[in-house]
Design a protein around this motif. Structure first.
Motif, PDB file in Angstrom:
ATOM      1  N   THR A  76      13.782  36.380  21.271  1.00 52.65           N
ATOM      2  CA  THR A  76      14.622  36.508  22.464  1.00 52.65           C
ATOM      3  C   THR A  76      14.008  37.529  23.414  1.00 52.65           C
ATOM      4  N   THR A  82       7.036  31.412  15.273  1.00 55.62           N
ATOM      5  CA  THR A  82       8.476  31.256  15.432  1.00 55.62           C
ATOM      6  C   THR A  82       8.750  30.944  16.903  1.00 55.62           C
ATOM      7  N   ASP A  83       9.836  30.210  17.147  1.00 59.85           N
ATOM      8  CA  ASP A  83      10.224  30.015  18.551  1.00 59.85           C
ATOM      9  C   ASP A  83      11.632  30.583  18.780  1.00 59.85           C
ATOM     10  N   LYS A  84      11.998  31.551  17.943  1.00 60.15           N
ATOM     11  CA  LYS A  84      13.340  32.115  18.033  1.00 60.15           C
ATOM     12  C   LYS A  84      13.331  33.543  18.578  1.00 60.15           C
ATOM     13  N   GLY A 104       6.844  32.277  26.787  1.00 58.78           N
ATOM     14  CA  GLY A 104       8.219  31.778  26.896  1.00 58.78           C
ATOM     15  C   GLY A 104       8.681  31.674  28.333  1.00 58.78           C
ATOM     16  N   LYS A 139      15.974  32.647  25.006  1.00 65.82           N
ATOM     17  CA  LYS A 139      16.339  32.636  23.580  1.00 65.82           C
ATOM     18  C   LYS A 139      15.290  31.942  22.726  1.00 65.82           C
ATOM     19  N   ASN A 140      14.311  31.327  23.364  1.00 67.88           N
ATOM     20  CA  ASN A 140      13.349  30.555  22.556  1.00 67.88           C
ATOM     21  C   ASN A 140      11.912  30.810  22.983  1.00 67.88           C
ATOM     22  N   SER A 167      12.359  34.746  10.791  1.00 62.85           N
ATOM     23  CA  SER A 167      12.258  33.446  11.459  1.00 62.85           C
ATOM     24  C   SER A 167      10.817  32.936  11.514  1.00 62.85           C
ATOM     25  N   LYS A 200       8.145  31.652  22.222  1.00 65.13           N
ATOM     26  CA  LYS A 200       7.254  31.353  21.102  1.00 65.13           C
ATOM     27  C   LYS A 200       6.406  32.561  20.756  1.00 65.13           C
ATOM     28  N   THR A 216      19.852  35.564  17.801  1.00 57.96           N
ATOM     29  CA  THR A 216      20.070  34.247  17.199  1.00 57.96           C
ATOM     30  C   THR A 216      19.815  34.245  15.699  1.00 57.96           C
TER      31      THR A 216
END
Lengths: 312, 186
Positions: free
Chosen positions: B54, B50-52, B180, B31-32, B72, B34, A32
């Motif tokens: 994967t 970040t929470d991006k 996550g 995908k998110n 990120s 933490k 992403t």
């Protein structure tokens, strides 16, 4: 008809492929990361040597800058009698820059030369992005100078507005690689306080600047401003020179120290673009330094405990 | 006799399609996730998150992998964030941090519960690989899989230098927290 017989085989292959899909390829499809992210830190500081860089302050950051230009190293005013210029303070500057937003910085300062106060605004209009979505940074800079000293003669500031000078500049820069950044700055200086009638009140200038990172924290920086021969004639009775500055920049996390050599006596654009009377070739080069200290204001506005930093 | 062939083909297609679906059901992704980092010294505490992040879990092979774009991470001080990317992580050269490993234990993915596990694999930070065994927790409830872990990363293991000259104090060991929820890949 024959080609349809291959259909189950194709599906079989696809199924196999799905099975063989490993963690790496799956991670790749999930990626992403922002493909249009901006390029950060074209320069470490808001200044190169003499000139501004395309950088602005971060939002709510306050930068205290102290700059000093010593006297001539060589020539008539230099040599061991002034300890190569260290006895002399040709200009001093104290200023504050504040980031209203990540793109807009306002500044105020005061320098010794002409007791000039300066008020400036700097706006980052375009930001360089990765993958060539935007190849350059474009920052607009405007600065007003106000001469606060007593007039040298009764006629000098016949109108009060003659004390004001204005400087406008477009700063175009590009981070070529993580080590090398280059910059071009076309500018215009408008002033009333002109000693030679043939010297135009509106001076056009073009600056060039660059940074070469030597290590992560040490950079070689240089800038040169072309003034003579643009709108200013080269045969004025008073000889003016184009300012050239070379320096070493040391970043220590919050502080930036800049150690420079330059021919310009003065610190503010409104002074050094219009009034550089010393030359590199005639001993007119001098030492100078900047200390820049960054403070973060309104840090307590951050309510996310996972992103909070505390200094004890 | 073409209709028999047609039905045959249809059946075959159906079977293989089912196999493919089955293969996908073996995989969880997210995908998110933490990710939070925390550096603690007597002078200064630094946190970023970040929470991006994967992640991928492949049931069959017990593979589990995480990847995060270093850029990120968000700090409350933007200048700190810039220094993190420019001076320490060199995120232009090494844009991702990654962990790829295999679960040391066999777990029943169809049964709800909390499983304490260890994962052995390669942690890649700042372009340098380091073999690690990391403890973690996998909770399964109603087909939902949640993963959480906490471990330390030593800067020296990954060639991240902290110069003496720096005024900001950075810990030699950085705490990393990961949590996550994963969904079945459809």
């Amino acid at each position: 008809m024959n080609k349809f017989r291959l259909l189950p085989v194709a599906i079989l292959l696809m199924a196999g492929a799905a099975h063989a899909q490993n963690a790496d390829s799956l991670l790749k499809t999930l990626d992403t990361a922002d493909k249009r992210e901006t390029v950060a830190a074209t320069f470490k500081s808001t200044h190169v040597v003499l000139s501004h860089s395309s950088e602005t302050e971060k939002k709510h950051d306050l930068d205290l800058r102290i700059r000093h230009h010593f006297g001539d190293i060589g020539g008539q005013f230099g040599s061991a009698h002034t300890l190569y210029g260290l006895d002399v303070a040709s200009d001093l500057f104290i200023g504050l820059d504040y980031g209203v937003s990540d793109r807009f910085t306002v500044g105020v300062g005061r320098s010794k030369q002409d007791e000039m106060y300066n008020f400036s605004g700097k706006y980052k209009l375009l930001q360089q992005k990765v993958n060539e979505h935007m190849p350059i940074n474009l920052t607009l800079f405007a600065q007003m100078g106000w001469i606060a000293r007593e007039p040298f003669s009764n006629s000098e500031f016949s109108k009060y507005t003659n004390r004001f000078s204005w400087f406008f500049q477009s700063i175009i820069s590009r981070k070529i690689s993580s080590r090398l950044s280059l910059q071009v700055m076309p500018g215009l200086t408008v002033r009333k306080n002109v000693s030679d009638t043939r010297d135009p009140e509106a001076l056009v200038s073009v600056g060039f600047a660059g940074r070469m990172k030597l290590t992560k924290r040490f950079s070689f920086v240089a800038d040169y401003t072309l003034v003579n021969g643009l709108s200013r004639p080269t045969d004025l009775s008073q000889a003016y020179y184009n300012p050239l500055g070379l320096g070493l920049e040391i970043e220590t996390g919050g502080h930036i120290f800049s150690l420079n050599f330059m021919n310009s006596e003065y610190i503010l654009e409104n002074n050094f673009i219009t009034n550089t009377k010393k030359s590199w070739t005639k001993g007119g080069v001098r030492f100078g330094f900047t200390i820049s200290r960054n403070f973060t204001l309104f840090k307590s506005k951050n309510k996310d405990p996972e992103k909070r930093s505390d200094i004890y | 006799m073409t209709w028999i062939n047609n039905i045959k083909r249809l059946l075959l297609s159906g079977i293989f399609f089912a196999i493919q679906l089955n293969a996908m059901a073996q995989t969880y992704t997210s995908k998110n996730i933490k990710l939070a980092l925390y550096s603690s010294t007597p002078l200064e505490d630094i946190r970023a998150a970040t929470d991006k992040c994967t992640g991928v879990i492949i049931k069959d092979s017990r593979e589990i992998a995480f990847q995060v774009a270093v850029k990120s991470f968000e700090f409350d001080r933007k200048l700190m964030q810039e220094h993190f990317n420019e001076n320490y992580m060199e995120s232009d050269r090494y844009p991702y941090a990654k962990f790829k490993g295999v679960l040391d234990q066999q777990i029943d993915w169809n049964k709800d519960g909390i499983y304490n596990v260890t994962v052995t694999g390669m942690l890649t930070v700042h372009g340098i690989d380091k073999k690690r065994t990391v403890p973690g927790k996998i909770s399964i409830s109603n087909g939902q899989v949640a993963v959480s872990t906490e471990f330390k990363v030593a800067c020296v293991d990954h060639g991240i230098k902290i110069p003496k000259l720096v005024f900001t104090k950075i810990a030699e060991q950085i705490n990393i927290k990961v949590s996550g929820k994963f969904n079945q890949l459809k």
